[in-house]
Enzyme design. Structure first.
Site, mmCIF file in Angstrom:
data_model
loop_
_atom_site.group_PDB
_atom_site.id
_atom_site.type_symbol
_atom_site.label_atom_id
_atom_site.label_comp_id
_atom_site.label_asym_id
_atom_site.label_seq_id
_atom_site.Cartn_x
_atom_site.Cartn_y
_atom_site.Cartn_z
ATOM 1 N N GLU A 179 0.879 -1.169 0.000
ATOM 2 C CA GLU A 179 0.000 0.000 0.000
ATOM 3 C C GLU A 179 0.919 1.221 0.000
ATOM 4 O OE1 GLU A 179 -2.741 0.055 3.260
ATOM 5 O OE2 GLU A 179 -3.412 2.077 2.755
ATOM 6 N N ARG A 182 4.877 -12.462 10.073
ATOM 7 C CA ARG A 182 5.577 -11.237 9.713
ATOM 8 C C ARG A 182 6.906 -11.163 10.453
ATOM 9 N NH1 ARG A 182 2.199 -6.904 9.494
ATOM 10 N NH2 ARG A 182 3.783 -5.394 10.003
ATOM 11 N N LYS A 241 4.457 0.944 9.626
ATOM 12 C CA LYS A 241 4.586 2.154 8.805
ATOM 13 C C LYS A 241 4.022 3.370 9.518
ATOM 14 C CE LYS A 241 3.132 0.162 4.896
ATOM 15 N NZ LYS A 241 2.466 0.078 3.596
HETATM 16 P P1 ATP Z 1 2.422 -1.854 8.099
HETATM 17 O O1 ATP Z 1 1.752 -2.614 9.199
HETATM 18 O O2 ATP Z 1 3.846 -1.541 8.366
HETATM 19 O O3 ATP Z 1 1.640 -0.672 7.589
HETATM 20 P P2 ATP Z 1 1.315 -3.341 5.939
HETATM 21 O O4 ATP Z 1 1.136 -4.801 6.037
HETATM 22 O O5 ATP Z 1 0.086 -2.533 6.067
HETATM 23 O O6 ATP Z 1 2.484 -2.913 6.908
HETATM 24 P P3 ATP Z 1 1.623 -3.264 3.097
HETATM 25 O O7 ATP Z 1 2.137 -2.158 2.262
HETATM 26 O O8 ATP Z 1 0.205 -3.622 2.989
HETATM 27 O O9 ATP Z 1 2.009 -2.913 4.591
HETATM 28 O O10 ATP Z 1 2.536 -4.556 2.896
HETATM 29 C C1 ATP Z 1 2.833 -5.110 1.651
HETATM 30 C C2 ATP Z 1 3.160 -6.550 1.856
HETATM 31 O O11 ATP Z 1 4.242 -6.689 2.756
HETATM 32 C C3 ATP Z 1 1.993 -7.287 2.455
HETATM 33 O O12 ATP Z 1 1.832 -8.508 1.768
HETATM 34 C C4 ATP Z 1 2.374 -7.491 3.889
HETATM 35 O O13 ATP Z 1 1.821 -8.664 4.393
HETATM 36 C C5 ATP Z 1 3.902 -7.554 3.804
HETATM 37 N N1 ATP Z 1 4.507 -7.119 5.069
HETATM 38 C C6 ATP Z 1 4.304 -5.952 5.707
HETATM 39 N N2 ATP Z 1 4.978 -5.913 6.876
HETATM 40 C C7 ATP Z 1 5.635 -7.093 6.963
HETATM 41 C C8 ATP Z 1 6.504 -7.675 7.941
HETATM 42 N N3 ATP Z 1 6.836 -7.031 9.065
HETATM 43 N N4 ATP Z 1 6.998 -8.911 7.697
HETATM 44 C C9 ATP Z 1 6.675 -9.563 6.570
HETATM 45 N N5 ATP Z 1 5.865 -9.076 5.612
HETATM 46 C C10 ATP Z 1 5.341 -7.857 5.801
HETATM 47 MG MG MG Z 2 -1.470 -3.854 4.434
#
Ligand code: ATP
Ligand code: MG
Length: 561
Positions: free
Chosen positions: A39, A265, A275
């Site tokens: 995102e 994760r 983020k």
């Molecule tokens: P945040 O919680 O930091 O906002 P998010 O999951 O909302 O992270 P996205 O941009 O949606 O962020 O993530 C893109 C991809 O990366 C998704 O498939 C998500 O599952 C993966 N991802 C995000 N954070 C992690 C993490 N700490 N470890 C492994 N994969 C991750």
């Molecule tokens: Mg997400």
């Protein structure tokens, strides 16, 4: 793609196992298609690197494709800046996606058509409960929800209302389109989830075309299906969403049926991987932007001096499982040490200098010494350093009153200057405040490549010529937080644990003259001091080095005490 350098054999993991089973059953016509779906609401961090390595690595392993798709259904929080940074970071990590960059917003028209399909099938309705009422009606984990009074609207009425939603006839929160599933489902995600909301927001890709936006749950799986994704890999918190993912796929005329798989994760201690919180650190000025070298962002780590290979190797090392845990920062640091130990040329840099005058060498005299650029890799060649009357050594390498087992310089004692002569300290000069400002030493001309006769030097220290070296600024970074789990305690805010000493700027450093033209992002081992990388803000007039990591893990020692 330059993946051959990263030669550790890719370990098998449970996702690979699933794919091997699928392939052996002949599923998906033998195709493996994955996607990385960020995102664009912030910069990528080390957790995303794990997901990138998994998705792209899996596609590579099975000769499949991995696509990059921006999951852009939240326009208010997203921006082009984030999109650009994400594209740059994925490429820098060494991966190239299949085809064009894709956007969920490219599919808004199709998603809208599928929403209408659900309405026509009697499987979606426009609800006019307020957000607050919706929550009340939703029930709890122990109590079933209640049907909305609007749940039985006719298909015609729903079609008309949904069209009005699209046309902008409703204000935000006035109504929403919901899937009609089961308000008593034990899984709360199945209690008539919202699939479209009214949002009068400008979108970075689709402009002002839409004032309704699909929910993550409605958009994600259908975007996977449109793109022909076979294995939709996400993190464990989406496990409870999988039944809903499958429900949409089963109830819509999608071209293919992707499957969702979840993995744990990455959590890393001494930092945060949210983020939202990273954005707070940036917005509140606790760090100097998303690419501050203290940030666990890809761009921050890059600026700090991490290599793409070290991050990929780290992701291999930690593996992919379904159990949540926290990885020690020491592992990440070990990954970059391994890489730089093998690949970074050596150099000398005195970070906090004290002046040494060689009394038996005339002003203007200069003798060049040749040192290997790397102790184990001859192909890196030699470097030349000048020995002159005015030298600099590290302040902490001199002790007026030496502790036991002192391996450095002290009054009356001798040390070897790395790659050059043995010197003896004959006199200590102090300023009015009583601080040591200069050491008068003599060098032993018979010690070039030879041990001295009749006495024994304490040890070997690094040095540079004060007459012929290059001034530089050295930024010493330490961990961003003093607590291993700054996020863990619900009653204490993570700000409390910010390390006040995470950045020390050393402005009087001097490096050996060969570094004069060092270009941005070049990496060195400064002997005895650690691994360093030229900051992108650096110039020949103002050289700046960032410390990537110390030579050894000093944190492990502190904690062991
Ligand atoms: P945040 O919680 O930091 O906002 P998010 O999951 O909302 O992270 P996205 O941009 O949606 O962020 O993530 C893109 C991809 O990366 C998704 O498939 C998500 O599952 C993966 N991802 C995000 N954070 C992690 C993490 N700490 N470890 C492994 N994969 C991750
Ligand atoms: Mg997400």
């Amino acid at each position: 793609m330059d993946m051959t350098r990263n030669d550790s054999p890719k370990p098998n993991n449970f996702i690979h196992q699933i794919i091997e089973d699928d392939l052996s059953k002949g599923l998906n016509d033998g195709q493996v298609v994955t996607r990385f779906p960020p995102e664009p609401n912030g910069y990528l961090h080390i957790g995303h690197a794990k997901s990138i390595c998994l998705n792209f690595g899996t596609a590579l392993r099975f000769n499949g494709r991995c696509q990059l798709r921006f999951d852009d259904t939240n326009p208010e929080k997203e921006s082009q800046e984030y999109i650009d940074s994400i594209i740059e970071d994925v490429r820098w990590l060494g991966f190239e996606w299949s085809g064009e960059v894709r956007y969920t917003s490219d599919y808004f028209e199709q998603l809208y058509a599928w929403a209408i399909h659900l309405i026509n099938e009697g499987k979606a309705y426009v609800d006019s409960l307020s957000a607050h009422e919706m929550r009340e009606f939703r029930g709890t984990l122990t109590e079933p929800g209640k049907n909305s009074p609007y749940r039985e609207r006719s298909i015609e009425e729903n079609l008309a209302l949904f069209e009005k939603m699209r046309n902008g006839d409703f204000s935000e929160g006035e109504c929403a389109l919901r899937a009609k599933i089961d308000m008593a489902a034990p899984n709360m995600n199945m209690r008539d989830p919202v699939i479209y909301r009214v949002r009068h927001a400008h979108h970075h890709q689709s402009g002002d075309k839409w004032c309704i936006y699909p929910s993550y749950d409605f958009a994600h799986g259908q975007s996977d299906a449109i793109e022909g994704v076979t294995h939709s890999i996400c993190t464990l918190e989406f496990e409870d969403h999988r039944p809903l993912y499958d429900w949409f796929i089963e109830n819509l005329p999608v071209p293919v049926k992707p499957r969702q798989y979840e993995f744990a994760r990455l959590n890393l201690n001494y930092t945060i991987t949210s983020k939202r919180k990273l954005k707070l650190l940036v917005d509140e000025g606790h760090v100097n932007g998303w690419n501050d070298p203290r940030m666990p962002t890809i761009s921050g780590m890059r600026r700090r001096g991490f290599t793409p290979a070290s991050i990929r190797n780290f992701c291999d090392m930690i593996g992919v499982t379904r159990s949540n845990g926290t990885v020690d920062m020491g592992m990440l640091e070990a990954a970059i040490r391994d890489d730089l130990d093998a690949n970074a040329p050596r150099a000398m840099c005195v970070i906090d200098p004290i002046k040494v005058t060689i009394s038996n060498l005339a002003e203007g005299e200069q003798e060049w010494f040749e040192l290997p650029a790397h102790p184990k890799d001859e192909s890196m060649g030699l470097r030349k350093v000048p020995f002159t009357r005015n030298l600099l050594i590290e302040r902490e390498d001199f002790a007026e009153e030496k502790p036991k087992k002192w391996k450095r310089l002290a009054p009356g004692d001798a040390v070897r200057l790395r790659g050059a002569y043995v010197i003896t300290c004959n006199e200590v000069i102090k300023n009015e405040q009583g601080e040591v400002v200069e050491l008068i030493c003599s060098y032993d001309a018979a010690t070039k490549g030879e041990n001295p006769t009749g006495y024994k030097p304490n040890g070997v220290i690094h040095w540079v010529s004060a007459d012929n070296s290059v001034a530089c600024e050295v930024r010493l970074y330490d961990r961003l937080f003093t607590e291993a789990n700054p996020d863990a305690d619900k009653n204490r805010d993570f700000h409390e644990f910010l390390n006040p000493e995470s950045l020390k700027v050393m402005v009087n450093a001097r490096a050996e003259i060969g570094l004069k033209h060092a270009v941005a992002e070049s990496r060195y081992q400064f002997e005895r001091n650690g691994y360093f990388c030229v900051d992108p803000d650096s110039s020949e007039q103002h050289l700046i080095f960032n410390r990537t990591v110390t030579l050894r893990d000093s944190w492990a020692k502190i904690q062991a005490k």
